[in-house]
Scaffold this motif. Sequence first.
Motif, PDB file in Angstrom:
ATOM      1  N   LYS A 106      34.441  46.859  47.866  1.00  8.22           N
ATOM      2  CA  LYS A 106      34.314  45.553  48.513  1.00  8.22           C
ATOM      3  C   LYS A 106      35.372  44.653  47.897  1.00  8.22           C
ATOM      4  N   ARG A 107      35.885  43.716  48.667  1.00  3.70           N
ATOM      5  CA  ARG A 107      36.882  42.797  48.118  1.00  3.70           C
ATOM      6  C   ARG A 107      36.294  42.007  46.953  1.00  3.70           C
ATOM      7  N   GLY A 108      34.974  41.758  47.017  1.00  2.00           N
ATOM      8  CA  GLY A 108      34.300  41.046  45.946  1.00  2.00           C
ATOM      9  C   GLY A 108      34.144  41.849  44.673  1.00  2.00           C
ATOM     10  N   ASP A 109      34.593  43.131  44.659  1.00  2.00           N
ATOM     11  CA  ASP A 109      34.566  43.921  43.419  1.00  2.00           C
ATOM     12  C   ASP A 109      35.526  43.339  42.389  1.00  2.00           C
ATOM     13  N   GLN A 110      36.407  42.465  42.843  1.00  2.00           N
ATOM     14  CA  GLN A 110      37.338  41.803  41.926  1.00  2.00           C
ATOM     15  C   GLN A 110      36.976  40.329  41.813  1.00  2.00           C
ATOM     16  N   THR A 111      36.660  39.892  40.614  1.00  2.00           N
ATOM     17  CA  THR A 111      36.434  38.475  40.368  1.00  2.00           C
ATOM     18  C   THR A 111      37.647  37.914  39.639  1.00  2.00           C
ATOM     19  N   GLN A 112      37.741  36.610  39.550  1.00  2.00           N
ATOM     20  CA  GLN A 112      38.911  36.071  38.872  1.00  2.00           C
ATOM     21  C   GLN A 112      38.653  34.670  38.327  1.00  2.00           C
ATOM     22  N   ILE A 113      39.415  34.348  37.298  1.00  2.00           N
ATOM     23  CA  ILE A 113      39.441  33.004  36.728  1.00  2.00           C
ATOM     24  C   ILE A 113      40.914  32.609  36.635  1.00  2.00           C
ATOM     25  N   VAL A 114      41.266  31.462  37.191  1.00  2.00           N
ATOM     26  CA  VAL A 114      42.649  30.989  37.177  1.00  2.00           C
ATOM     27  C   VAL A 114      42.735  29.748  36.303  1.00  2.00           C
ATOM     28  N   SER A 115      43.704  29.742  35.396  1.00  2.00           N
ATOM     29  CA  SER A 115      43.872  28.596  34.510  1.00  2.00           C
ATOM     30  C   SER A 115      45.343  28.438  34.148  1.00  2.00           C
ATOM     31  N   ARG A 116      45.703  27.224  33.737  1.00  2.00           N
ATOM     32  CA  ARG A 116      47.064  26.964  33.275  1.00  2.00           C
ATOM     33  C   ARG A 116      47.009  26.923  31.761  1.00  2.00           C
ATOM     34  N   VAL A 117      47.772  27.794  31.108  1.00  2.00           N
ATOM     35  CA  VAL A 117      47.628  27.996  29.667  1.00  2.00           C
ATOM     36  C   VAL A 117      48.997  28.033  28.991  1.00  2.00           C
ATOM     37  N   PRO A 118      49.037  27.785  27.672  1.00  2.00           N
ATOM     38  CA  PRO A 118      50.290  28.001  26.929  1.00  2.00           C
ATOM     39  C   PRO A 118      50.605  29.493  26.881  1.00  2.00           C
ATOM     40  N   ALA A 119      51.844  29.860  27.108  1.00  2.00           N
ATOM     41  CA  ALA A 119      52.221  31.274  27.160  1.00  2.00           C
ATOM     42  C   ALA A 119      52.135  31.910  25.780  1.00  2.00           C
ATOM     43  N   PRO A 120      51.320  32.990  25.627  1.00  2.00           N
ATOM     44  CA  PRO A 120      51.371  33.755  24.378  1.00  2.00           C
ATOM     45  C   PRO A 120      52.770  34.346  24.190  1.00  2.00           C
ATOM     46  N   ALA A 121      53.071  34.773  22.993  1.00  2.00           N
ATOM     47  CA  ALA A 121      54.428  35.243  22.671  1.00  2.00           C
ATOM     48  C   ALA A 121      54.889  36.347  23.604  1.00  2.00           C
TER      49      ALA A 121
END
Length: 262
Positions: A106-121
């Motif tokens: 199902k397309r809902g098998d993928q959940t997600q969280i979107v955020s703007r963050v400082p880039a790790p190295a």
Amino acid sequence: MAPKWRELADKLAEGIRSGEYAPGQQLPHIRDLVEAGEGSKSTVHAAYKALEAEGLVTSSRGHGTVVREQAPLKRLGIARYDKAKWRDGDEVAFIADRVASGRAYKRGDQTQIVSRVPAPAIVAAAHGLPEGAEVYARARLVKEGDQPTHTLTSYYRPEHVEGTRIVDPTPGPAGKGGGFRVLYDAGYEIDHMREELRARVATPDETALLQLAPGEWVVELHRTTFTADGTVVEFAVGIHAATRFAWSYDFKVPDSAQEAAQ
């Protein structure tokens, strides 16, 4: 000579692989194996813990030690990124794997969280940005039924994805065709990518998130996606439960000597 617990673990593992113990079947109680002369209680317990660490069984209070389903998902290599799948259709990468494996999704098998963050190295280096520069992180958890299979966090430059469906936190792929189609529509057609893999023991947080046995291994994936002119449009880190995937690659064998002569 191998320790007694290792001999017993190998004997039980062979029984699992031969079908003597079927997926979903409970292994004998520890006391039954002790009474059968297979070793002491600590020996049998150590054997069961080894089988659990190797991904062959799961153990839980009230259910005992149960043989795991052993048919892994096929994790395609090059074929999962075929442009015809996501540009002309709606078969994003994790769905391509399910289709190739003959498994439901199902397309809902993928959940997600979107955020703007400082880039790790590591992200900054991939994108050619200063460490700490802001990027969008799109973190997904993918499940098969109730069981998580892997995580994937993609990092993007804001100027590439600002205002697109990629930064929309709605669960599931980012619209028809997913993230690669969004980049394509924004003028960033993917051309080639580099994938790097390494196996390691899961961290405590990964063990909890992916519902792994203690000491179980994961495969960590680093994926860098480029346009034809070499622009990096995505850098992604995936954590895959090692026993839940079989990695499959089919590609043309290069001949650099012939190419140099042309």
